[in-house]
Write an enzyme that holds these catalytic residues in place. Structure first.
Site, short mmCIF file in Angstrom:
data_model
loop_
_atom_site.label_atom_id
_atom_site.label_comp_id
_atom_site.label_asym_id
_atom_site.label_seq_id
_atom_site.Cartn_x
_atom_site.Cartn_y
_atom_site.Cartn_z
N LYS A 36 -0.40 -5.26 -0.80
CA LYS A 36 -1.08 -5.57 0.50
C LYS A 36 -2.09 -6.77 0.28
O LYS A 36 -2.22 -7.21 -1.04
CB LYS A 36 -1.83 -4.57 0.95
CG LYS A 36 -0.80 -3.22 1.22
CD LYS A 36 0.19 -3.67 2.31
CE LYS A 36 1.24 -2.53 2.67
NZ LYS A 36 1.45 -1.31 2.13
C1 LIG Z 1 2.02 -0.04 3.04
C2 LIG Z 1 2.23 0.52 4.26
C3 LIG Z 1 1.69 1.84 4.56
C4 LIG Z 1 1.57 2.85 3.60
O1 LIG Z 1 0.42 2.52 2.80
P1 LIG Z 1 0.55 3.34 1.43
O2 LIG Z 1 -1.00 2.82 1.08
O3 LIG Z 1 1.39 2.81 0.61
O4 LIG Z 1 0.22 4.68 1.77
C5 LIG Z 1 2.05 2.15 5.86
N1 LIG Z 1 2.64 1.45 6.90
C6 LIG Z 1 3.10 0.19 6.48
C7 LIG Z 1 3.58 -0.58 7.69
C8 LIG Z 1 2.71 -0.24 5.22
O5 LIG Z 1 3.14 -1.85 5.03
#
Ligand SMILES: *Cc1c(COP(=O)(O)O)cnc(C)c1O
Length: 387
Positions: A190
């Site tokens: 992210k």
């Molecule tokens: C990364 C992501 C998540 C989940 O996040 P985690 O920290 O991996 O649990 C949920 N929704 C979207 C759209 C994502 O890109």
């Protein structure tokens, strides 16, 4: 898979975190401090996040998945309830709805924004509908004005899956600074990371207190020895080591976003060639004011290409370029098919799910890297067009 040894240029992954030396040093200090799980660094990280979100209460967690599950629990959503969401997302978005015993109700995407098509939401609302979970795919924000007008009209909660849109804005306001529940992820891929982690923006201290209970076994402590448990919580707390990584990332957010935007602009310039213009390759929305450019995604021209997406990815890989798929349509996974969904239910999400391709984009990339990707993609598409 490893990079071909004949390739002189280093392998270009589709994403890569940027962690500075001060953060690495800071993590070393946390590890030596004697307090490595949730403690002062988590508190400091939450305070900085709250400041970023205009003073709203924010709590940190060990994933962006659990934040959404906890938001649903705080909203009292469970068996017998329906939650409207998009079929084009990471499967976590709808898995959390199943987790709390509710039913996901998918609504097709707008093929241009690739986000939930708000024009189709109203037709999916029933007396059992309790919430909407919109996703800002690739960081492009869903229209918040329209979203909250719908939510207000039908008395629905909103859990913004803003996992990909930390750093994005809507109408000049930061995502997270307004709205109902807002969920962020700080997974390694992210825009800012805590390695694994997430945060939930809440509406008031009562919700924040519930979030703390759901985060750690439902426990409420008081005084020196007081402990009470009133609800079934889980094990979702962030470590201080992870929080220290996050504290080191936050000051770079604006610079990361600016760099991502500049690289996205370079993609638009360098993919604007005569051959690609007629190829049918679909580019993302050219938004340089609101999106944080979490990803740069193209949609391959299925009917005009002799190659499948996997072949395009293999050829990019052979040229030393990584790529990714974000995401296959959720309703066509075996779990969801068993629950009744089938091909044809959401044609736009299915087409994107088969053909969407994430090209490399991360802050440490250069314009020359973008040029390399654009050239490789153009030659793959040009050499394999349907006659
Ligand atoms: C990364 C992501 C998540 C989940 O996040 P985690 O920290 O991996 O649990 C949920 N929704 C979207 C759209 C994502 O890109």
């Amino acid at each position: 898979m490893s990079a071909p040894s004949t390739n002189a240029l280093p392998y270009l992954p589709f994403t890569r975190p940027t962690i500075d030396d001060a953060t690495i040093q800071g993590v070393t200090e946390v590890l030596r401090s004697g307090w490595i799980t949730s403690g002062p660094n988590v508190k400091a990280f939450e305070a900085k996040l709250s400041e970023y979100c205009g003073g709203r209460p924010v709590r940190a967690f060990n994933s962006g998945t659990c934040t959404m599950e906890i938001a649903l629990r705080i909203a009292g959503i469970g068996a017998g309830h329906e939650v409207i969401t998009t079929p084009l997302s990471w499967v976590a978005t709808s898995n959390v709805v199943l987790d709390v015993g509710a039913k996901p109700v998918f609504v097709d995407i707008d093929p241009v924004t690739r986000n939930l098509d708000l024009a189709r939401v109203e037709a999916a609302i029933t007396p059992a509908t309790r919430a909407i979970i919109p996703v800002d795919l690739a960081g492009l924000p869903v229209d918040r004005d329209r979203l909250y007008a719908l939510a207000k009209k039908h008395n629905l909660r909103v859990i913004e899956d803003a996992a990909q849109s930390f750093g994005s804005t809507w109408a000049g306001r930061r995502i997270g600074s307004c709205g109902d529940f807002v969920s962020f992820s700080f997974h390694a891929n992210k825009n800012i990371t805590t390695i694994e982690g997430g945060a939930l923006v809440l509406n008031n201290e009562a919700e924040a207190k519930l979030a703390e209970q759901y985060r750690l076994q439902g426990v409420v402590r008081s005084g020196y020895d007081g402990m009470e448990v009133e609800l079934v919580g889980g094990k979702f707390n962030l470590t201080d080591v992870a929080a220290r990584v996050g504290l080191g990332q936050l000051p770079h957010l604006d610079e990361f976003t600016a760099q991502r935007r500049a690289l996205a602009r370079a993609y638009f310039e360098l993919l604007d060639t005569p051959a690609l213009r007629v190829s049918g390759l679909q580019l993302p929305v050219a938004d340089f004011t609101q999106s944080n450019w979490h990803m740069f995604q193209v949609v391959l021209p299925e009917a005009k290409l002799q190659l499948k997406r996997a072949d395009v990815m293999a050829q990019l890989h052979a040229a030393g370029i990584g790529s990714g798929v974000h995401y296959p349509a959720i309703h066509l996974f075996a779990l969801y098919r068993r629950l009744g969904w089938k091909p044809g239910d959401f044609p736009h999400a299915e087409y994107a799910g088969r053909n969407i391709l994430t090209l490399p984009l991360f802050p440490a990339m250069t314009r020359a890297d973008v040029a390399r990707v654009a050239t490789a993609l153009e030659s793959i598409i040009s050499a394999n067009r349907v006659a």
